[in-house]
Design a protein around this motif. Structure first.
Motif: not given
Length: 1433
Positions: A241-242, A248-249, A292, A333
């Protein structure tokens, strides 16, 4: 006979078809319903249908055939009654009658297929041992690889063992993925057979038995190469999700399932490891909350304990037990830099409640070692590329709180001192730490400067933190039975038994080293009065190594009701098999104590949970040899039966050991039963080993070619992937300080034995090279031309103290780990400039006197550095320690640097005449002496306009020489030498007609012609001998390497006193004189020497020094000891020099050409057995000549000259019947007769003419001149002009004939010369008169270039009473302690600056290179001097 052959053929056909059928039958049997691929319900394929087997008569023999057929090892159990669930369909068999030795279950006798009276409720099953297992690790998911060969288990060799194969094994064992291959019997040596095949898995196979195999090369492997692997349940990592793959996560794949990581313990150190692992640089920040996005459906709270410098999260400690439920949105994250090479800049803005990496000047980390887990142990910090400890001075609970907080381990329960968790190694980085207890990391606590301490490792600080975990069974009856208790948050509490199954019990028992199985007791026991019941509902899978890796409910003081506490009995006894907490090998159970090196000391052995000793009854060299080899310490030098290393303590475990010397482990040697002896600790056995590694062919034990002991012989090490970290481990092991240079390409000569077949991957913290990880060397990658060498230095670090910045202050030097202040008695601006450059502080602005930056520390040294000012490091400067005077109080060396690394060198020359000062020469010149024995004698060279050049000897006298000696800090001049006394230089002749008065502080103050203006050639290079020149000799009329030891100092020879002289000092003396490595002081009476000076006394060498000048002693004194105390030394060796130069050499340095007109033509001469000799031209051809030309860097051979075209040589004719193929890299690689065996005379000396290079000379008033020096002819046609000129120079009466040939071939000559860009006529016409008259006249009348004798100042400087001393202009004398450094070190520095070894050493009686050679200067073309004028500057 025919019938016999027919039967044999039929038998072979039968066996062939049996093999084919057997292989195909493997696909017709399978297991279903089991938890592993090698357990389950037995099913058979027949008539196109899968069916089962009835278990009414199912026996172990039947099950065994099925397991072997499926390559699943042997049968552990023959299971009846549809334990793996009932199947559907047909039941094929109910009455198998296997013998157990069948290849296939289908070969077993049975009733007709399908005629059974069973139901699926009695389907047969098997549990097989499996084809592969991991043993000797701390659980079923790591250890030594063993495969089932049918009747027994075999180890697997690490030869060509790949990560793909390891991944198949981990997957088959349901252990996740492979993270490490552990070679060289990391998990101990096996005892059974070795599997005779290599596995060639591609990683997709479900079972190891299904991987392709190839036969293992015969004799390639032994149990020392048994391979092991480490598996991990974490099979992959990613950031989600970045905006890129590098933020990201955090998500982790656990046994194939992706899960989001909770951030309850996630910090920047952990994040940095993940960024590095994903090739995303370093961690910039670790955002909180759902930065994220929210977590996935599955979330885990595993706690990673990383220091921040691990290469993978697999390498970090991890805890799963008791992790709390993750708060909504609290996901781990990270934002990575995305730049893999970026440096590690930690953001320390996180709160005190979290682990944060210690900055320590932005590159430090923190860890705890030798404890049980990541939250207890010896405190170590990472600084300047090295792990080191903290001294326990002022160490208290407040300091310990900061450590625990920083590591995310809660608060400190105890601050421990006196190396509670064992002594560390390496530097002691911090002392007198004074934390308040509220700091977030140690970097905020006051302390002494890095490395400043007065401690030893017995004072290493340790800590016990609140999140430290421990496990125990409490009972008065048995050690491995009782109440199960866990230590958490500083308190022991019970463990609840709810949901505890056999898998969990197995992990608990293995965790406690109490076997692999156990059970929960149902018998009533008196309740334990423990208020805390810490943990409940532990659910292990059975694969975990420790209980901490099992999931459970969260930590709670009241996790269950009273009466639900677990009482466990394990099957084994807890006798600790290892001295460490992890798995161990026999090597880990053996150690040496009390010696001066890691490879010497009292032998101690671990048995039955404690360390003990060995009695020396029957102890001999064979026993000692086994110990040395087992510890990776080479071979035994001595078996020490007396308590040479002091008495030990504890049990005397062994007596009457009877090794043969060939055993791989001491455990294989016969001895009395454990603990049975009639000895006392005064009889403890000891050993002195050679060591695993040594440095050879250097000028001492601290520099040279790296060789390791492979058990029976020494092997060289390849320079392929050889790193500075590995070099540092070697230097530290040899007690030689730190590594300063890696010398590749056989710098110290080629070795003769085998080449070590592995690469060392040291990280720099290992105490011994044998403890570094290794990987196989790529096959065919290395040869002896790639033998690696290293140079170590006792100076391990440098710094400036008490200044306003890191670039000014008092000079301090770390000598073998201890910081000392440098005395300023010889410190000058040239030395200062080198230190500034080394510290990245620009250039030296000034060198303040007295205690400008405070007084010295308790320890002060007076080592004298001889720098020219342009070296890159003080390690590169010559240094002298011998005879240094005590330092006056407050006289400490200091420097103020510019702080600008790229600034040019503006020397301040305001210092007085009493000091060495760098010569200005338009602000960029320096001064040096070359080809002498050390920095205080040699040919004078100056640095101008980026180039080193010489000084012409016109008008050169003692006054000029005085200024040179003064400027270099070498006292006064004893002799001003002319006519290239120390050999001819190369490059420009910078100065001529120098006219010093003798009182100048540097040559820049002396009048002379302009730069480059001269009428000289290099045969007129000026030289000097200064008063601080040192030399050493043994004087005797009997032997070369025995006699009175005398030193040349201050212009006279004098005796050396024998007081305090031990074996180490004698060893250094003998090596200094190239007389072997050992010697002794004679006690026999000899007639006294009539030498009035007894120069030096109380020399104390450590034995690792390269030269006697590096050893401390009393100050120089003409009467250092009474008469009769002079040293008489006898060395073991003969002075046969392996090299024609004083420093180390290669094969190229042992080959030269003489008598030719260019450096690339002439008679071939070769150095062997201490002298130059020639090669006979029998069988000499173009292939031999080509090897010589290429080896000397002279291109290819144009002609092999068999007649004495270059004149006869002298000395020994070393080689005859040389048979090169032309492709060899060295003449030494070519076949020939044995050295010195020939039937030749010097009239048959072989010569070569090489293609050479084309050289462009500096421009003159006439414009650029191009001079052809044996220019390569691309067509391969020989230049007739070159041969004509050669014949003209040797045969004067053929001039007219040669001229006729030249005219006749004029057109051909013009065609050849037209291939070059510029018209060469001006450069090539070479007046005949020059060759017929001038050049020949110079050759006959030129003075002989005298060699430097063994007794250099012998003419006029024999003894003290004969020395009247030169008339010297009044100058202020320097400190008598000022002495020079080693010859070899200076020569190496000279060669590194010139870029090549001196090709024509001075002193060769047959050298014709004087004016006959073609040096790079304008006058060499034969023109009159007046034609050239003044060069264009």
């Amino acid at each position: 006979m025919v019938l016999e052959r027919l039967l044999t053929a039929q038998m072979l056909v039968f066996l062939f078809f049996s093999f084919v059928v057997t292989n195909s039958d493997t696909d017709k049997v399978r297991l279903r319903g089991g938890e592993t691929p090698c357990s389950g319900r037995v099913e058979i394929w027949r008539n196109g249908i899968w069916g089962t087997v009835c278990s009414s008569l199912w026996k172990q023999r039947d099950a065994n055939v099925v397991c072997k057929q499926l390559s699943c090892g042997s049968a552990v159990a023959a299971v009846r009654g549809a334990v793996f669930g009932p199947a559907n369909g047909i039941i094929w068999d109910n009455h198998a009658l296997c013998e157990g030795n069948e290849f296939s279950f289908l070969d077993c006798p049975t009733r007709p297929w399908g005629q059974v009276g069973c139901t699926h409720e009695v389907d047969a099953g098997v549990i097989c041992s499996g084809f592969v297992k991991l043993v000797a690790g701390d659980g079923p998911c790591n250890g030594r690889v063993e495969v089932n060969s049918g009747t027994q288990h075999s180890t697997v060799c690490d030869w060509n063992f790949t990560l793909s194969t390891a991944k198949v094994i981990c997957a088959e064992l349901e252990c996740g993925t492979a993270v490490s291959i552990m070679k060289s019997a990391h998990f101990g040596k096996g005892n059974g057979p070795i599997w005779d095949k290599e596995f060639h898995c591609n990683g997709s196979e479900p079972l190891l038995s299904q991987c392709p195999t190839v036969p293992l090369p015969q004799g390639k492997c032994s149990h020392s190469m048994d391979v092991g692997i480490i598996c991990s349940r974490y099979t992959d990592f990613r950031l989600m999700n970045g905006s890129s793959n590098c933020e990201g996560r955090v998500e982790i794949q656990v046994l194939g399932t992706w899960r989001t990581l909770c951030d309850s313990h996630w910090d920047l150190a952990d994040a940095n490891v993940l960024c590095h692992q994903l090739h995303c640089g370093v961690a910039l920040k670790s955002p909180k909350d759902a930065h994220f996005g929210k977590e996935s459906d599955q979330i885990i709270g595993d706690t990673f304990y990383c220091t921040g410098i691990e290469s993978h999260l697999w390498d970090c400690s991890v805890t799963i037990l008791g992790t709390s439920s993750c708060s909504n949105g609290k996901v781990a994250s990270v934002v990575c830099s995305g730049n893999q090479t970026q440096s590690l800049l930690f953001n320390n803005s996180q709160s005190d409640q979290e682990k944060t990496p210690v900055p320590f000047s932005e590159n430090g980390q923190l860890r705890l070692l030798n404890g049980r887990g990541p939250c207890s142990g010896r405190v170590e910090v990472f600084y300047n590329g090295t792990w080191g400890t903290i001294c326990d001075d002022s160490w208290d609970l407040r300091d310990a709180h900061v450590v625990c907080r920083q590591l995310g381990c809660g608060v400190a329960l105890e601050a421990m001192v006196s190396a509670h968790f064992g002594q560390g190694s390496g530097p002691i980085w911090l002392d007198e730490l004074s934390c308040s207890g509220n700091e977030s990391h140690l970097g905020e606590c006051p302390s002494l400067h890095w490395g400043m301490h007065d401690c030893r490792h017995k004072e290493d600080a340790s800590v016990l933190c609140s999140e430290f975990l421990d496990l125990r069974l409490v009972s008065e009856d048995r050690e491995c039975s009782g109440w199960l208790e866990v230590f958490y948050n500083g308190t022991w509490g019970s463990v609840c038994s709810n949901s505890m199954d056999d898998s969990t019990l197995s992990v608990i028992c293995r965790h406690l080293s109490c076997g692999a199985e156990g059970h929960i007791e149902t018998l009533s026991r008196p309740p334990r009065n423990l208020k805390a019941r810490w943990i409940d509902k532990i659910n292990c899978q059975g694969k975990e190594s420790f209980l901490w890796h099992c999931p459970s409910q969260s930590w709670d003081h009241n996790s269950c009701q009273q009466g639900e506490e677990a009482i466990i009995t394990c099957e084994g006894m807890n006798v600790t098999d290892c001295p460490t907490s992890g798995p161990c090998t026999d090597k880990d159970k053996l150690r040496l104590r009390g010696g001066e090196t890691p490879c010497s000391g009292r032998v101690e052995i671990w048995h039955n949970g404690s360390w003990g000793t060995i009695c020396d009854d029957s102890w001999d060299l064979a026993d000692a040899n086994v110990v040395c080899q087992q510890l990776g310490c080479g071979s035994a030098l001595a078996d020490l039966e007396w308590p040479a290393f002091g008495p030990g303590n504890g049990t005397i475990w062994l007596d009457d050991v009877q090794c043969r010397g060939m055993e791989s482990s001491l455990w294989e040697c016969p001895a009395s039963p454990w603990g049975q002896n009639d000895c006392k600790h005064e009889e403890d056995a000891g050993v002195m080993c050679s060591g695993f590694v040594k440095l050879v062919a250097g000028d001492g034990p601290c520099n040279g070619r790296v060789e390791v002991n492979s058990g029976t012989q020494q092997s060289t090490v390849c320079d392929w992937n050889f790193t500075l970290s590995t070099a540092k481990v070697i230097c530290a092991e040899l007690e030689c300080g730190t590594a300063v240079s890696i010398m590749k390409s056989a710098h110290f000569g080629k070795g003769n034995g085998p080449i070590w077949d592995e690469e060392f991957h040291c990280n720099g913290s290992e105490p011994l090279l044998s403890q570094c990880p290794t990987v196989p060397l790529p096959q065919g990658k290395c040869s002896h031309s790639m033998d690696v060498g290293i140079i170590c230095s006792r100076y391990t670090d440098f710094r400036l103290m008490n200044g306003s910045s890191n670039c000014e202050g008092r000079v301090e030097i770390q000598v073998l780990g201890t910081w000392r202040t440098l005395c300023d008695s010889h410190w000058d601006l040239a030395d200062s400039n080198v230190l500034c450059h080394q510290l990245h502080c620009g250039v030296a602005l000034k060198s303040p006197k007295d205690a400008h930056f405070g007084k010295e520390s308790d320890q002060i040294i007076g080592d004298t550095f001889y720098c020219t000012g342009i070296e890159s490091h003080l390690w590169d400067c010559s240094v002298t320690i011998l005879g240094t005077s005590p330092c006056s109080k407050g006289k400490v060396a200091s420097v103020v640097c510019s702080g600008n690394q790229t600034q040019s060198l503006p020397f301040n020359n305001s210092q007085s005449d009493q000091e060495k000062t760098p010569v200005l020469f338009s602000e960029n010149g320096q001064l040096r002496l070359l080809n002498g024995r050390g920095p205080c004698s040699g040919r004078v060279e100056v640095f101008y306009n980026g180039t080193w050049g010489t000084i012409c000897d016109d008008s050169w006298d003692l006054r000029d020489a005085h200024v040179v000696c003064r400027q270099l800090g070498c006292g006064v001049a004893l002799e001003a030498m002319v006519s290239a006394h120390f050999g001819q230089g190369s490059g420009p002749i910078w100065l001529d007609e120098l006219s010093c008065s003798g009182n100048e502080s540097h040559l820049g103050d002396c009048p002379s012609l302009h730069w480059g203006m001269h009428d000289c050639r290099h045969k007129e290079d000026a030289s000097v001998l200064c008063s601080e020149y040192l030399d050493l000799r043994l004087v005797s009329g009997e032997r070369e390497c025995s006699g009175w030891l005398e030193v040349f100092y201050n212009g006279t020879w004098g005796s050396v006193c024998s007081n305090s002289m031990d074996d180490n000092t004698v060893s250094v003396i003998c090596r200094h004189l190239s007389c072997g490595a050992d010697g002794h002081i004679e006690t026999l009476s000899r007639p006294p020497r009539n030498v009035k000076a007894r120069w030096i006394d109380k020399i104390t060498c450590q034995g690792t020094e390269s030269f006697l000048w590096h050893c401390p002693s009393q100050s120089w004194d003409q009467n250092s000891c009474p008469q009769g105390e002079e040293a008489i030394v006898t060395c073991e060796g003969m002075n046969v020099t392996d090299c024609p130069t004083s420093g180390p050499c290669t094969d190229k340095d042992k080959l030269r050409l003489r008598g030719g007109e260019t450096p690339c033509s002439g008679r071939v001469e070769i150095w062997h057995n201490g002298s130059w000799g020639t090669i006979c031209d029998d069988s000499w051809d173009l292939a031999d000549a080509n090897v010589v030309c290429q080896q000397l860097g002279c291109g290819s051979a144009l002609a092999d000259v068999e007649w004495p075209a270059f004149g006869p040589g002298n000395g020994t004719i070393w080689l005859d019947d040389v048979q090169c193929r032309g492709m060899e890299s060295s003449l030494w690689d070519c076949p020939a007769r044995p050295w010195g065996q020939n039937d030749c005379k010097h009239e048959e000396d072989a010569g070569v003419m090489c293609s050479g290079v084309q050289t462009t000379l500096p421009s003159t008033t006439k414009g650029p001149i191009t001079k052809t020096v044996s220019t390569p002819l691309n067509s391969g046609t020989l230049s007739l002009l070159g041969i004509v000129c050669l014949i003209l120079g040797a045969l004067l009466f053929l001039v007219l004939i040669v001229l006729g040939i030249q005219i006749h071939r004029g057109r051909i000559q013009q065609q050849v010369l037209s291939r070059y860009g510029d018209s060469p006529y001006e450069a090539v016409y070479q007046e005949i008169d020059y060759y017929l008259t001038g050049d020949k006249k110079d050759l006959l009348s030129s003075p002989d270039i005298s060699s430097w004798p063994d007794d250099p100042p012998g003419d006029g400087y024999d003894d003290a009473e004969e020395l009247s001393g030169p008339e010297i202009p009044p100058v202020t004398q320097k400190n008598e302690g000022s002495t020079l450094g080693p010859t070899n070190g200076w020569d190496e520095h000279r060669e590194s600056n010139i870029g090549q070894s001196p090709e024509f050493p001075a002193g060769s009686p047959d050298s014709r290179m004087g004016e006959d050679a073609l040096p790079i200067s304008t006058e060499d073309l034969g023109y009159d001097d007046a034609e050239f004028g003044v060069p264009q500057m």
